[in-house]
Design an enzyme around this catalytic site. Structure first.
Site, PDB file in Angstrom:
ATOM      1  N   ALA A 175       7.733  -0.822   6.065  1.00  0.00           N
ATOM      2  CA  ALA A 175       8.586  -0.153   7.048  1.00  0.00           C
ATOM      3  C   ALA A 175       7.867   1.034   7.679  1.00  0.00           C
ATOM      4  N   GLN A 176       8.309   1.392   8.887  1.00  0.00           N
ATOM      5  CA  GLN A 176       8.059   2.728   9.420  1.00  0.00           C
ATOM      6  C   GLN A 176       9.167   3.526   8.746  1.00  0.00           C
ATOM      7  N   SER A 177       8.841   4.211   7.640  1.00  0.00           N
ATOM      8  CA  SER A 177       9.890   4.704   6.740  1.00  0.00           C
ATOM      9  C   SER A 177      10.239   6.180   6.936  1.00  0.00           C
TER      10      SER A 177
ATOM     11  N   LYS B  69      17.785  -0.199   9.581  1.00  0.00           N
ATOM     12  CA  LYS B  69      18.014  -0.673   8.208  1.00  0.00           C
ATOM     13  C   LYS B  69      19.377  -1.367   8.088  1.00  0.00           C
TER      14      LYS B  69
ATOM     15  N   THR C 180       0.826  -1.223   0.000  1.00  0.00           N
ATOM     16  CA  THR C 180       0.000   0.000   0.000  1.00  0.00           C
ATOM     17  C   THR C 180       0.857   1.270   0.000  1.00  0.00           C
TER      18      THR C 180
ATOM     19  N   TYR D 270      15.962   4.955  12.395  1.00  0.00           N
ATOM     20  CA  TYR D 270      15.532   4.308  11.142  1.00  0.00           C
ATOM     21  C   TYR D 270      16.741   3.708  10.435  1.00  0.00           C
TER      22      TYR D 270
ATOM     23  N   SER E 108      18.542   1.176   2.398  1.00  0.00           N
ATOM     24  CA  SER E 108      18.404   2.622   2.162  1.00  0.00           C
ATOM     25  C   SER E 108      19.744   3.355   2.185  1.00  0.00           C
TER      26      SER E 108
ATOM     27  N   GLN F  40       4.197   3.829  -1.411  1.00  0.00           N
ATOM     28  CA  GLN F  40       4.601   4.374  -2.724  1.00  0.00           C
ATOM     29  C   GLN F  40       5.222   3.296  -3.619  1.00  0.00           C
ATOM     30  N   ASP F  41       6.293   2.648  -3.132  1.00  0.00           N
ATOM     31  CA  ASP F  41       7.017   1.691  -3.977  1.00  0.00           C
ATOM     32  C   ASP F  41       6.171   0.452  -4.257  1.00  0.00           C
TER      33      ASP F  41
ATOM     34  N   GLU G 260      20.142   5.987   3.577  1.00  0.00           N
ATOM     35  CA  GLU G 260      20.279   6.553   4.924  1.00  0.00           C
ATOM     36  C   GLU G 260      21.331   5.783   5.730  1.00  0.00           C
TER      37      GLU G 260
ATOM     38  N   HIS H 119      13.758   8.209  -3.603  1.00  0.00           N
ATOM     39  CA  HIS H 119      12.979   8.197  -4.842  1.00  0.00           C
ATOM     40  C   HIS H 119      11.557   8.639  -4.529  1.00  0.00           C
TER      41      HIS H 119
HETATM   42  P1  NAP Z   1       5.999   4.057   2.400  1.00  0.00           P
HETATM   43  O1  NAP Z   1       5.275   4.760   1.300  1.00  0.00           O
HETATM   44  O2  NAP Z   1       6.127   4.694   3.725  1.00  0.00           O
HETATM   45  O3  NAP Z   1       5.270   2.626   2.586  1.00  0.00           O
HETATM   46  C1  NAP Z   1       5.536   1.812   3.691  1.00  0.00           C
HETATM   47  C2  NAP Z   1       4.662   0.576   3.610  1.00  0.00           C
HETATM   48  O4  NAP Z   1       4.931  -0.268   4.744  1.00  0.00           O
HETATM   49  C3  NAP Z   1       3.146   0.852   3.640  1.00  0.00           C
HETATM   50  O5  NAP Z   1       2.502  -0.056   2.776  1.00  0.00           O
HETATM   51  C4  NAP Z   1       2.777   0.547   5.077  1.00  0.00           C
HETATM   52  O6  NAP Z   1       1.435   0.183   5.271  1.00  0.00           O
HETATM   53  C5  NAP Z   1       3.694  -0.656   5.319  1.00  0.00           C
HETATM   54  N1  NAP Z   1       3.884  -0.965   6.743  1.00  0.00           N
HETATM   55  C6  NAP Z   1       4.295  -0.124   7.711  1.00  0.00           C
HETATM   56  N2  NAP Z   1       4.354  -0.781   8.902  1.00  0.00           N
HETATM   57  C7  NAP Z   1       3.961  -2.053   8.647  1.00  0.00           C
HETATM   58  C8  NAP Z   1       3.795  -3.201   9.462  1.00  0.00           C
HETATM   59  N3  NAP Z   1       4.023  -3.167  10.787  1.00  0.00           N
HETATM   60  N4  NAP Z   1       3.396  -4.363   8.877  1.00  0.00           N
HETATM   61  C9  NAP Z   1       3.117  -4.408   7.554  1.00  0.00           C
HETATM   62  N5  NAP Z   1       3.236  -3.331   6.736  1.00  0.00           N
HETATM   63  C10 NAP Z   1       3.655  -2.178   7.292  1.00  0.00           C
HETATM   64  O7  NAP Z   1       7.474   3.655   1.920  1.00  0.00           O
HETATM   65  P2  NAP Z   1       8.118   3.671   0.445  1.00  0.00           P
HETATM   66  O8  NAP Z   1       8.629   5.026   0.174  1.00  0.00           O
HETATM   67  O9  NAP Z   1       7.206   2.991  -0.483  1.00  0.00           O
HETATM   68  O10 NAP Z   1       9.420   2.761   0.693  1.00  0.00           O
HETATM   69  C11 NAP Z   1       9.371   1.342   0.540  1.00  0.00           C
HETATM   70  C12 NAP Z   1      10.538   0.724   1.313  1.00  0.00           C
HETATM   71  O11 NAP Z   1      11.769   1.210   0.808  1.00  0.00           O
HETATM   72  C13 NAP Z   1      10.550   1.039   2.799  1.00  0.00           C
HETATM   73  O12 NAP Z   1      11.093  -0.086   3.463  1.00  0.00           O
HETATM   74  C14 NAP Z   1      11.518   2.206   2.923  1.00  0.00           C
HETATM   75  O13 NAP Z   1      12.088   2.251   4.212  1.00  0.00           O
HETATM   76  C15 NAP Z   1      12.517   1.838   1.852  1.00  0.00           C
HETATM   77  N6  NAP Z   1      13.222   2.945   1.191  1.00  0.00           N
HETATM   78  C16 NAP Z   1      12.534   3.990   0.682  1.00  0.00           C
HETATM   79  C17 NAP Z   1      13.199   4.982  -0.014  1.00  0.00           C
HETATM   80  C18 NAP Z   1      12.469   6.156  -0.642  1.00  0.00           C
HETATM   81  O14 NAP Z   1      13.128   7.146  -0.983  1.00  0.00           O
HETATM   82  N7  NAP Z   1      11.155   6.058  -0.847  1.00  0.00           N
HETATM   83  C19 NAP Z   1      14.599   4.898  -0.173  1.00  0.00           C
HETATM   84  C20 NAP Z   1      15.266   3.790   0.353  1.00  0.00           C
HETATM   85  C21 NAP Z   1      14.575   2.803   1.023  1.00  0.00           C
HETATM   86  P3  NAP Z   1       0.261   1.307   5.546  1.00  0.00           P
HETATM   87  O15 NAP Z   1      -0.133   1.803   4.169  1.00  0.00           O
HETATM   88  O16 NAP Z   1      -0.782   0.500   6.225  1.00  0.00           O
HETATM   89  O17 NAP Z   1       0.891   2.378   6.389  1.00  0.00           O
HETATM   90  O1  F7E Z   2      13.824  14.472   4.114  1.00  0.00           O
HETATM   91  C1  F7E Z   2      14.885  17.865   5.008  1.00  0.00           C
HETATM   92  C2  F7E Z   2      15.228  16.747   5.983  1.00  0.00           C
HETATM   93  O2  F7E Z   2      11.888  13.196   5.013  1.00  0.00           O
HETATM   94  C3  F7E Z   2      14.771  14.889   3.157  1.00  0.00           C
HETATM   95  C4  F7E Z   2      12.728   8.159   3.277  1.00  0.00           C
HETATM   96  O3  F7E Z   2      12.055   7.636   2.158  1.00  0.00           O
HETATM   97  O4  F7E Z   2      14.635   8.738   1.962  1.00  0.00           O
HETATM   98  C5  F7E Z   2      13.663   9.270   2.836  1.00  0.00           C
HETATM   99  O5  F7E Z   2      14.274   9.828   3.977  1.00  0.00           O
HETATM  100  C6  F7E Z   2      15.565  16.073   3.689  1.00  0.00           C
HETATM  101  C7  F7E Z   2      16.117  15.869   5.110  1.00  0.00           C
HETATM  102  O6  F7E Z   2      13.507  12.110   3.374  1.00  0.00           O
HETATM  103  C8  F7E Z   2      11.655  19.199   5.963  1.00  0.00           C
HETATM  104  O7  F7E Z   2      15.871  17.238   7.146  1.00  0.00           O
HETATM  105  C9  F7E Z   2      13.620  19.982   5.492  1.00  0.00           C
HETATM  106  O8  F7E Z   2      17.429  16.333   5.162  1.00  0.00           O
HETATM  107  O9  F7E Z   2      11.945  13.807   2.559  1.00  0.00           O
HETATM  108  P1  F7E Z   2      12.676  13.413   3.766  1.00  0.00           P
HETATM  109  P2  F7E Z   2      14.737  11.361   4.053  1.00  0.00           P
HETATM  110  O10 F7E Z   2      14.881  11.687   5.475  1.00  0.00           O
HETATM  111  O11 F7E Z   2      15.914  11.601   3.171  1.00  0.00           O
HETATM  112  C10 F7E Z   2      15.459   7.705   2.516  1.00  0.00           C
HETATM  113  C11 F7E Z   2      16.418   7.232   1.442  1.00  0.00           C
HETATM  114  C12 F7E Z   2      14.687   6.618   3.155  1.00  0.00           C
HETATM  115  O12 F7E Z   2      15.113   5.468   3.184  1.00  0.00           O
HETATM  116  C13 F7E Z   2      13.503   7.034   3.953  1.00  0.00           C
HETATM  117  O13 F7E Z   2      12.609   5.933   4.141  1.00  0.00           O
HETATM  118  O14 F7E Z   2      14.684  17.193   3.778  1.00  0.00           O
HETATM  119  N1  F7E Z   2      13.692  18.639   5.373  1.00  0.00           N
HETATM  120  N2  F7E Z   2      12.391  20.352   5.868  1.00  0.00           N
HETATM  121  C14 F7E Z   2      12.484  18.115   5.654  1.00  0.00           C
HETATM  122  N3  F7E Z   2      12.039  16.839   5.646  1.00  0.00           N
HETATM  123  C15 F7E Z   2      10.726  16.644   5.955  1.00  0.00           C
HETATM  124  N4  F7E Z   2      10.244  15.376   5.940  1.00  0.00           N
HETATM  125  N5  F7E Z   2       9.881  17.677   6.279  1.00  0.00           N
HETATM  126  C16 F7E Z   2      10.303  18.975   6.306  1.00  0.00           C
HETATM  127  O15 F7E Z   2       9.529  19.882   6.610  1.00  0.00           O
END
Ligand code: NAP
Ligand code: F7E
Length: 337
Positions: free
Chosen positions: A90-92, A160, A13, A156, A133, A15-16, A135, A186
């Site tokens: 994840a709690q992402s 990871k 459910t 977080y 990630s 984004q990815d 991160e 992404h």
């Molecule tokens: P997202 O939009 O936050 O989606 C997270 C998903 O995990 C949702 O479907 C959520 O369900 C589910 N989830 C959360 N807690 C759960 C639990 N306890 N049991 C089962 N499902 C649970 O994340 P995303 O951006 O698509 O990212 C996908 C994965 O890639 C994550 O592991 C994230 O940490 C990792 N990642 C993301 C990025 C990025 O830039 N987007 C980069 C690197 C790695 P609900 O809809 O019910 O909340």
């Molecule tokens: O923050 C700055 C903040 O929350 C990006 C997740 O998908 O990517 C994501 O993590 C930057 C940070 O993403 C606000 O301090 C400024 O430097 O969009 P973000 P993130 O922390 O990089 C990685 C790869 C993952 O794995 C994670 O799951 O933006 N920033 N002002 C802010 N960030 C937020 N959220 N809100 C602000 O108001």
């Protein structure tokens, strides 16, 4: 006729999960998505893919489970015997992980271990994708690649790193086909609205339509390597199609600051961001990751994967989508008359 491959996606459910489901259905997979029970619907991002389970030849089905609940994971994996498991759940949210560190570790860290154990215990030997990630690199100087040391800067990221090494360990100890995709940020029009890119494009659309005055943000100086989520899910799949399991960095190789994103997005609709953006300390993190810049040459060489969408295209795609979304909210389904 060859048997359809079966995939299980946790985090379907998110984004990815939504882009990966579209991708795998187009490749004629049978897709099972793990969803957690919620008091309101949480399937918005995949509603357009819904198939009535009572019909014949259904290719997408949802099953209830939770990464916190080993018994559901064991049962699902034993029963479905998926060829491939994509662990995206994840709690992402990095900032939120400072508020709920224990829960973050439980889901992000131990959740991955529970799936790996379920694979081992079931003897099904599904191929496993771990959503690692950028991160994890945290404080390590850019550019970052597969040989860069991890230096996590949040609960977080620390969780990871643990999940990353568990995937490596199960690969080496039990011969499980486990891969880590180390994905840099992404984004997309389906990005959660509390991540900075989507927060900006949604606010910008509301400001442009006169229904929001200010946009409160934190650190504008941090730099990220931002790509398009739709491009990145292909890399996840490619990793599981190789002869050998391995770990790959997936990135664009370009880095931009939050301020650069503001300039590009506001400039696109002819507004000056400095008139609307205000700084709020609550959005700063106790420890920040200053600069992420990925070197994905290994993915290019072995997976033949390259990003298709650049920074400017990504920003414009997100702004256009949120302008349409806000117009729909204001003017109803018919849009502006
Ligand atoms: P997202 O939009 O936050 O989606 C997270 C998903 O995990 C949702 O479907 C959520 O369900 C589910 N989830 C959360 N807690 C759960 C639990 N306890 N049991 C089962 N499902 C649970 O994340 P995303 O951006 O698509 O990212 C996908 C994965 O890639 C994550 O592991 C994230 O940490 C990792 N990642 C993301 C990025 C990025 O830039 N987007 C980069 C690197 C790695 P609900 O809809 O019910 O909340
Ligand atoms: O923050 C700055 C903040 O929350 C990006 C997740 O998908 O990517 C994501 O993590 C930057 C940070 O993403 C606000 O301090 C400024 O430097 O969009 P973000 P993130 O922390 O990089 C990685 C790869 C993952 O794995 C994670 O799951 O933006 N920033 N002002 C802010 N960030 C937020 N959220 N809100 C602000 O108001």
């Amino acid at each position: 006729m060859a048997k359809r491959k079966r995939a299980l996606i946790t985090g379907i459910t998110g984004q990815d999960g939504s882009y990966l489901t579209e991708f795998l259905l187009a490749k004629d997979y049978e897709v099972y998505g793990l969803v957690r029970r919620s008091s309101s619907f949480n399937t918005d991002r995949i509603d357009h893919l819904y198939q009535d389970p009572h019909e014949s030849d259904v290719k997408l089905r949802l099953v209830y489970g939770d990464l916190n609940d080993a018994s559901s994971l064991n049962q699902i994996i034993k029963t479905l015997k998926p060829d491939e498991i994509y662990n995206l759940a994840a709690q992402s949210h990095v900032r939120v992980s400072f508020d709920i560190p224990e829960y973050t570790a439980e889901i992000v860290g131990l959740g991955a271990t529970r799936i790996l154990e379920a694979i081992r215990d079931s003897g099904v030997m599904s191929k496993y994708y771990q959503a690692s990630s950028s991160e994890m690199f945290g404080n390590s100087a850019p550019p970052q690649n597969e040989r860069t040391p991890f230096y996590p800067r949040s609960p977080y990221a620390a969780a990871k790193v643990y999940a990353y090494w568990m995937a490596v360990n199960y690969r080496e100890a039990y011969d499980i086909f486990a891969c880590n995709g180390i994905l840099f940020n992404h984004e997309s029009p389906r990005r959660g609205e509390t991540f900075v890119t989507r927060k900006i494009t949604m606010a910008l659309a509301r400001i442009k339509h006169g229904v929001q005055k200010d946009l409160f943000l934190g650190n504008l100086e941090s730099k990220r390597d931002w790509g398009f989520a739709g491009d990145y899910v292909e890399a996840m799949w490619l990793m599981l199609q190789q002869d050998k399991p391995d770990d790959y960095v997936i990135a664009t190789g370009q880095t931009y600051s939050v301020k650069d994103f503001l300039i590009e997005a506001f400039g696109y609709v002819g507004l000056d961001w400095e008139k609307y953006v205000k700084i709020d300390q609550r959005y700063f993190r106790p420890t920040e990751v200053d600069c992420l810049l990925g070197d994905s040459r290994k993915a290019k060489k072995i997976l033949h994967w390259e990003p298709k969408t650049d920074f400017k295209q990504l920003v414009r795609m997100m702004v256009d989508a949120d302008m349409a979304c806000v117009e729909k909210q204001i003017y109803g389904t018919k849009g502006r008359r």
